[in-house]
Scaffold this motif. Sequence first.
Motif, mmCIF file in Angstrom:
data_model
loop_
_atom_site.group_PDB
_atom_site.id
_atom_site.type_symbol
_atom_site.label_atom_id
_atom_site.label_comp_id
_atom_site.label_asym_id
_atom_site.label_seq_id
_atom_site.Cartn_x
_atom_site.Cartn_y
_atom_site.Cartn_z
ATOM 1 N N ALA A 1 -0.983 -7.034 -4.716
ATOM 2 C CA ALA A 1 -1.674 -7.159 -5.618
ATOM 3 C C ALA A 1 -2.513 -5.783 -5.997
ATOM 4 O O ALA A 1 -2.989 -5.269 -4.887
ATOM 5 C CB ALA A 1 -2.728 -8.322 -5.540
ATOM 6 N N LEU A 2 -2.613 -5.337 -7.138
ATOM 7 C CA LEU A 2 -3.057 -3.858 -7.333
ATOM 8 C C LEU A 2 -4.285 -4.190 -8.346
ATOM 9 O O LEU A 2 -4.017 -4.602 -9.495
ATOM 10 C CB LEU A 2 -2.161 -3.065 -7.681
ATOM 11 C CG LEU A 2 -1.086 -2.571 -6.618
ATOM 12 C CD1 LEU A 2 0.033 -1.679 -7.118
ATOM 13 C CD2 LEU A 2 -1.722 -1.577 -5.373
ATOM 14 N N SER A 3 -5.425 -3.524 -8.003
ATOM 15 C CA SER A 3 -6.433 -3.704 -9.004
ATOM 16 C C SER A 3 -6.423 -2.228 -10.037
ATOM 17 O O SER A 3 -6.020 -1.264 -9.410
ATOM 18 C CB SER A 3 -7.914 -3.684 -8.262
ATOM 19 O OG SER A 3 -8.092 -2.635 -7.733
ATOM 20 N N ASP A 4 -6.843 -2.539 -11.046
ATOM 21 C CA ASP A 4 -6.826 -1.361 -11.979
ATOM 22 C C ASP A 4 -7.926 -0.263 -11.371
ATOM 23 O O ASP A 4 -7.512 1.025 -11.653
ATOM 24 C CB ASP A 4 -7.271 -1.743 -13.438
ATOM 25 C CG ASP A 4 -6.313 -2.447 -14.063
ATOM 26 O OD1 ASP A 4 -5.076 -2.406 -13.576
ATOM 27 O OD2 ASP A 4 -6.825 -3.335 -15.015
ATOM 28 N N ALA A 5 -8.935 -0.681 -10.833
ATOM 29 C CA ALA A 5 -10.081 0.161 -10.470
ATOM 30 C C ALA A 5 -9.232 0.967 -9.178
ATOM 31 O O ALA A 5 -9.384 2.267 -9.175
ATOM 32 C CB ALA A 5 -11.127 -0.322 -9.684
ATOM 33 N N ALA A 6 -8.423 0.489 -8.218
ATOM 34 C CA ALA A 6 -7.950 1.307 -7.123
ATOM 35 C C ALA A 6 -6.761 2.154 -7.798
ATOM 36 O O ALA A 6 -6.705 3.257 -7.224
ATOM 37 C CB ALA A 6 -7.439 0.360 -6.205
ATOM 38 N N ARG B 1 -4.019 -0.403 -17.790
ATOM 39 C CA ARG B 1 -3.971 -1.715 -17.320
ATOM 40 C C ARG B 1 -2.689 -2.036 -16.545
ATOM 41 O O ARG B 1 -1.717 -2.203 -17.240
ATOM 42 C CB ARG B 1 -4.339 -3.027 -18.511
ATOM 43 C CG ARG B 1 -5.705 -2.613 -19.037
ATOM 44 C CD ARG B 1 -6.205 -3.533 -19.997
ATOM 45 N NE ARG B 1 -7.087 -4.451 -19.810
ATOM 46 C CZ ARG B 1 -8.162 -4.559 -18.935
ATOM 47 N NH1 ARG B 1 -8.198 -3.875 -17.518
ATOM 48 N NH2 ARG B 1 -9.109 -5.463 -18.887
ATOM 49 N N TRP B 2 -2.615 -2.196 -15.171
ATOM 50 C CA TRP B 2 -1.579 -2.463 -14.695
ATOM 51 C C TRP B 2 -0.839 -3.747 -14.456
ATOM 52 O O TRP B 2 0.332 -3.599 -14.402
ATOM 53 C CB TRP B 2 -1.874 -1.779 -13.140
ATOM 54 C CG TRP B 2 -1.811 -0.316 -13.256
ATOM 55 C CD1 TRP B 2 -2.817 0.499 -13.231
ATOM 56 C CD2 TRP B 2 -0.811 0.607 -13.081
ATOM 57 N NE1 TRP B 2 -2.548 1.614 -13.425
ATOM 58 C CE2 TRP B 2 -1.315 1.921 -13.132
ATOM 59 C CE3 TRP B 2 0.582 0.316 -13.033
ATOM 60 C CZ2 TRP B 2 -0.424 3.076 -13.316
ATOM 61 C CZ3 TRP B 2 1.532 1.541 -13.301
ATOM 62 C CH2 TRP B 2 0.882 2.780 -13.341
ATOM 63 N N ALA B 3 -1.481 -5.028 -14.605
ATOM 64 C CA ALA B 3 -0.815 -6.198 -14.484
ATOM 65 C C ALA B 3 0.204 -6.358 -15.799
ATOM 66 O O ALA B 3 1.457 -6.774 -15.130
ATOM 67 C CB ALA B 3 -2.075 -7.293 -14.838
#
Length: 131
Positions: free
Chosen positions: A12-17, A33-35
């Motif tokens: 799982a990767l956050s947009d902030a990271a 936006r990565w999702a």
Amino acid sequence: MTDPAVLVVRPALSDAAMAELFAAAWGGSGDTRWAPILARSLTWLAAYREGRLVGFVNVVGDGGRHAFVLDTTVHPDEQRGGLGTRLVRAAAGQARAADVEWLHVDYEAHLTGFYTRCGFRPTAAGLLNLR
């Protein structure tokens, strides 16, 4: 000697990271936006050092024999230490395990040495800018 960064498949990767990593490596605001992108990906890998995201590579596929390496990114503090090569080779292994036959990558001429070390060979290709 410093321990190698830990590679994780499909975390799982956050947009902030991701914004922090991409801003450090490439500059800019990193407002992607990565999702939705990752939802369409065959796989992706992230590299972490002490819990901090320091590398990323994405692999997208056509649902058949072809897949493409995209967004290979390594934090500047980690560059020139083999992390990018590890990420791309691990991505190739994941694509192979998914029964992909051909793994493609587009790159600028100054990255030829890097991608050659990752196992790619140069080929002629075309590119059309749609923006």
